[in-house]
Design a protein around this motif. Sequence first.
Motif, PDB file in Angstrom:
ATOM      1  N   PRO A  35     103.505 -88.820  41.842  1.00 25.93           N
ATOM      2  CA  PRO A  35     104.466 -88.085  41.019  1.00 25.93           C
ATOM      3  C   PRO A  35     104.774 -86.723  41.617  1.00 25.93           C
ATOM      4  O   PRO A  35     103.891 -86.072  42.177  1.00 25.93           O
ATOM      5  CB  PRO A  35     103.756 -87.939  39.668  1.00 25.93           C
ATOM      6  CG  PRO A  35     102.342 -88.322  39.874  1.00 25.93           C
ATOM      7  CD  PRO A  35     102.225 -89.055  41.169  1.00 25.93           C
ATOM      8  N   GLY A  36     106.016 -86.297  41.546  1.00 22.24           N
ATOM      9  CA  GLY A  36     106.382 -84.940  41.949  1.00 22.24           C
ATOM     10  C   GLY A  36     105.990 -83.978  40.842  1.00 22.24           C
ATOM     11  O   GLY A  36     105.907 -84.368  39.681  1.00 22.24           O
ATOM     12  N   ASN A  37     105.758 -82.735  41.215  1.00 18.13           N
ATOM     13  CA  ASN A  37     105.387 -81.719  40.234  1.00 18.13           C
ATOM     14  C   ASN A  37     106.656 -81.139  39.593  1.00 18.13           C
ATOM     15  O   ASN A  37     107.464 -80.525  40.273  1.00 18.13           O
ATOM     16  CB  ASN A  37     104.572 -80.635  40.949  1.00 18.13           C
ATOM     17  CG  ASN A  37     104.288 -79.452  40.058  1.00 18.13           C
ATOM     18  OD1 ASN A  37     104.389 -79.542  38.832  1.00 18.13           O
ATOM     19  ND2 ASN A  37     103.944 -78.333  40.675  1.00 18.13           N
ATOM     20  N   ALA A  95     107.299 -76.547  38.515  1.00 17.16           N
ATOM     21  CA  ALA A  95     107.867 -75.418  39.271  1.00 17.16           C
ATOM     22  C   ALA A  95     109.386 -75.355  39.123  1.00 17.16           C
ATOM     23  O   ALA A  95     109.998 -74.349  39.452  1.00 17.16           O
ATOM     24  CB  ALA A  95     107.493 -75.555  40.736  1.00 17.16           C
ATOM     25  N   ASN A  96     109.989 -76.418  38.613  1.00 11.95           N
ATOM     26  CA  ASN A  96     111.445 -76.504  38.579  1.00 11.95           C
ATOM     27  C   ASN A  96     111.971 -76.100  37.192  1.00 11.95           C
ATOM     28  O   ASN A  96     111.504 -76.609  36.180  1.00 11.95           O
ATOM     29  CB  ASN A  96     111.831 -77.963  38.905  1.00 11.95           C
ATOM     30  CG  ASN A  96     113.319 -78.183  38.892  1.00 11.95           C
ATOM     31  OD1 ASN A  96     113.907 -78.344  37.835  1.00 11.95           O
ATOM     32  ND2 ASN A  96     113.918 -78.169  40.055  1.00 11.95           N
ATOM     33  N   ASN A 108     111.672 -83.303  39.470  1.00  5.95           N
ATOM     34  CA  ASN A 108     111.273 -83.253  40.879  1.00  5.95           C
ATOM     35  C   ASN A 108     111.690 -84.564  41.545  1.00  5.95           C
ATOM     36  O   ASN A 108     111.411 -85.641  41.033  1.00  5.95           O
ATOM     37  CB  ASN A 108     109.749 -83.058  40.978  1.00  5.95           C
ATOM     38  CG  ASN A 108     109.287 -82.785  42.397  1.00  5.95           C
ATOM     39  OD1 ASN A 108     109.610 -83.532  43.318  1.00  5.95           O
ATOM     40  ND2 ASN A 108     108.514 -81.722  42.577  1.00  5.95           N
TER      41      ASN A 108
HETATM   42  C1  NAG Z   1     107.892 -81.532  43.916  1.00  7.31           C
HETATM   43  O1  NAG Z   1     106.595 -82.043  43.874  1.00  7.31           O
HETATM   44  C2  NAG Z   1     105.871 -81.908  45.080  1.00  7.31           C
HETATM   45  C3  NAG Z   1     104.544 -82.645  44.923  1.00  7.31           C
HETATM   46  O2  NAG Z   1     103.815 -82.155  43.793  1.00  7.31           O
HETATM   47  C4  NAG Z   1     105.684 -80.412  45.388  1.00  7.31           C
HETATM   48  O3  NAG Z   1     105.004 -80.279  46.616  1.00  7.31           O
HETATM   49  C5  NAG Z   1     107.058 -79.774  45.467  1.00  7.31           C
HETATM   50  O4  NAG Z   1     106.920 -78.370  45.645  1.00  7.31           O
HETATM   51  C6  NAG Z   1     107.849 -80.041  44.198  1.00  7.31           C
HETATM   52  N1  NAG Z   1     109.211 -79.542  44.400  1.00  7.31           N
HETATM   53  C7  NAG Z   1     109.764 -78.659  43.595  1.00  7.31           C
HETATM   54  C8  NAG Z   1     111.173 -78.258  43.938  1.00  7.31           C
HETATM   55  O5  NAG Z   1     109.207 -78.188  42.626  1.00  7.31           O
END
Ligand code: NAG
Length: 221
Positions: free
Chosen positions: A68-70, A73-74, A79
Amino acid sequence: MRKNYSLLHQFISLALLLSQAKSDPDPLQDYCVADTKTPRSFYFNSAPCINPELAVSSHFTTSVLSKPGNTRANPFGFNVTLTNTANLPGLNTLGLTMARVDIATNGLVPPHIHPRASEVTICLKGLLLVGFVDTSNRIFTQQLKPGESFVFPKSLIHFLYNYDSRAPAVALSGLSSQNPGAQIVSLASFTSKPPIETEILKKGFQITDRDVARIRNNLGG
Ligand SMILES: *[C@@H]1O[C@H](CO)[C@@H](O)[C@H](O)[C@H]1NC(C)=O
């Protein structure tokens, strides 16, 4: 007679449609495993191929979509994890990309376009509200449950929203280019570098100076 005509008509329409639904240019060999190591001194429409005799199964497999993407942070709560020539070199020149889209509770993949690809998405987990707007400004939307799919035609503005406030959602997309490109409408409008003239945004969106400043600030522009 009338029935025959309409069958023929349908056949011709389908043939026309198929002949125009082209993805990236056709490869002239079985595969072109991307050479991502050799430094490039010139630009090429895709990556150069390694010697086909050096191709091995691992060039055609990837586990990048398993994790899974995180989404934290977005700011929109999504993600996207994409296959590309680095993590799946065997996909080079084949005109395909896969994307794993993780969307937090009530998270949104905001209205965006892929200039070079159509996209078919399948909801794997959660509840999605998806849609696109065509060039006559008609909207087509649908709610998706796990196992249900939706198509976003090439270059049209579309979105994916997790309308569940309790559980995250996961979608998997196939895209008809190895480099689909993505442009988020709000970010392109308000956070370009250098910025689009304020006057343009005021007129274009029928808003005030303060609105422009606020939206820019909200979007981190
Ligand atoms: C998306 O998830 C990946 C894996 O957790 C992380 O490394 C990456 O920074 C994330 N991208 C954003 C734009 O938050």
